[in-house]
Design an enzyme around this catalytic site. Structure first.
Site, PDB file in Angstrom:
ATOM      1  N   LEU A   1       1.420   7.227  -8.670  1.00 21.83           N
ATOM      2  CA  LEU A   1       1.851   6.324  -7.617  1.00 21.83           C
ATOM      3  C   LEU A   1       1.499   4.891  -7.973  1.00 21.83           C
ATOM      4  CD1 LEU A   1       0.757   8.402  -4.479  1.00 21.83           C
ATOM      5  CD2 LEU A   1       3.001   8.314  -5.578  1.00 21.83           C
TER       6      LEU A   1
ATOM      7  N   HIS B   1      -3.260   4.149  -2.726  1.00 25.21           N
ATOM      8  CA  HIS B   1      -4.261   3.280  -2.093  1.00 25.21           C
ATOM      9  C   HIS B   1      -4.989   4.022  -0.966  1.00 25.21           C
ATOM     10  CE1 HIS B   1      -1.415   0.062  -3.639  1.00 25.21           C
ATOM     11  NE2 HIS B   1      -2.575  -0.354  -4.104  1.00 25.21           N
TER      12      HIS B   1
ATOM     13  N   LEU C   1       0.819  -1.211   0.000  1.00 26.59           N
ATOM     14  CA  LEU C   1       0.000   0.000   0.000  1.00 26.59           C
ATOM     15  C   LEU C   1       0.854   1.263   0.000  1.00 26.59           C
ATOM     16  CD1 LEU C   1      -2.825  -0.972   2.529  1.00 26.59           C
ATOM     17  CD2 LEU C   1      -2.702  -1.401   0.061  1.00 26.59           C
TER      18      LEU C   1
END
Length: 283
Positions: free
Chosen positions: A185, A37, A33
């Site tokens: 990301l 996220h 993560l």
């Protein structure tokens, strides 16, 4: 925060949340993560009372020569982040739980929506995603599910699956989480070397430049896209695709029309790291 590892556990915990009158949102992930996220979880909190996150690296969406065995797995830190973000339940199944060990007689086939973009480059990829998401939806049975725009083709395919399979689930698409320099990301960004990380935002800058030129009146962007691909290759990228696609059918579009919405999407390898990005725009 509760942790469920079996189907019986997660179903019982979701049922208990719903019995309390809570609206349940679901954020499926493969772990590792990051802030992208977490932005999905934050959006989920705005649309529901309790959040369920799944962490499962799905083998069905990896090709024979892809990075399933080396995909980053950071379960302990993932759980800590979920707890910090006030997640109610984390579903942490293994492959035996998700797929069993017996012979399989059913699969999911997709027509047209996976012909181009990542679907054209990674055979079987979206069939694997559709299969696991369909299973997760049936297991968790949330009221709402959140996915990120970075994987827009994934969102569009799941959106169609929800319609055709009659899932009673509201889908939400969260904006792309980006680093300060614009890089989308991704869990795979950890593969980038220090030098590659400096170059990596060039994909986003190429998309942004093309988008601006289109908005300035370039309605046949073929040469513009080719030039940007050449620029990326000169910087060390190995291009996969860079084009404008229909937001609905995901087919490439050669001539753009005013009043229509499109997705401008690109994918390229930088070293061993595969980067994808997109911009959704209206002329």
């Amino acid at each position: 925060m509760e942790i469920a590892k079996s189907i019986q556990e997660i179903r019982a915990q979701v049922a208990a949340l719903k019995a309390e009158g809570k609206r349940v949102a679901f954020v499926p992930t493969m772990g590792a993560l990051h802030e992208g996220h977490l932005s999905l979880i934050k959006m989920a909190h705005k649309h529901a009372d309790a959040i369920v996150v799944s962490i499962y690296v799905n083998p069905e969406q990896f090709g024979p020569n892809e990075d399933f065995s080396t995909y980053p797995r950071t379960t302990e830190s993932d759980l800590a982040l979920c707890e910090k973000e006030d997640v109610a339940v984390v579903f942490l199944p293994d492959t035996e739980t998700m797929y069993g060990s017996g012979k399989k007689f059913f699969s999911i086939e997709i027509e047209e929506l996976n012909t181009y973009l990542d679907g054209g480059s990674r055979p079987g990829y979206f069939q694997g995603i559709a299969l696991v998401v369909n299973k997760l939806f049936n297991i968790v049975q949330p009221d709402v599910a959140v996915f990120g725009q970075k994987d827009y083709q994934q969102f569009r395919i799941i959106e169609q699956m929800v319609i055709e399979f009659n899932h009673d689930i509201e889908l939400l698409m969260a904006p792309i989480g980006r680093a300060e320099d614009g890089l989308a990301l991704s869990s795979r960004n950890v593969y980038l070397s220090e030098q590659e990380r400096v170059v990596a935002p060039s994909l986003y800058r190429a998309l942004s430049y093309v988008e601006q030129q289109i908005k300035n009146g370039v309605f046949q962007p073929h040469l513009l896209l080719k030039h940007q691909q050449d620029e990326l290759e000169a910087k060390g990228f190995k291009n996969d695709y860079l084009s404008v696609y229909s937001l609905d059918t995901l087919a490439p579009v050669q001539e753009l029309e005013k009043g229509q919405r499109y997705v401008l999407a690109g994918a390229a390898y930088l070293g061993k790291t595969r980067l994808i990005d997109n911009l959704i725009f209206e002329i």
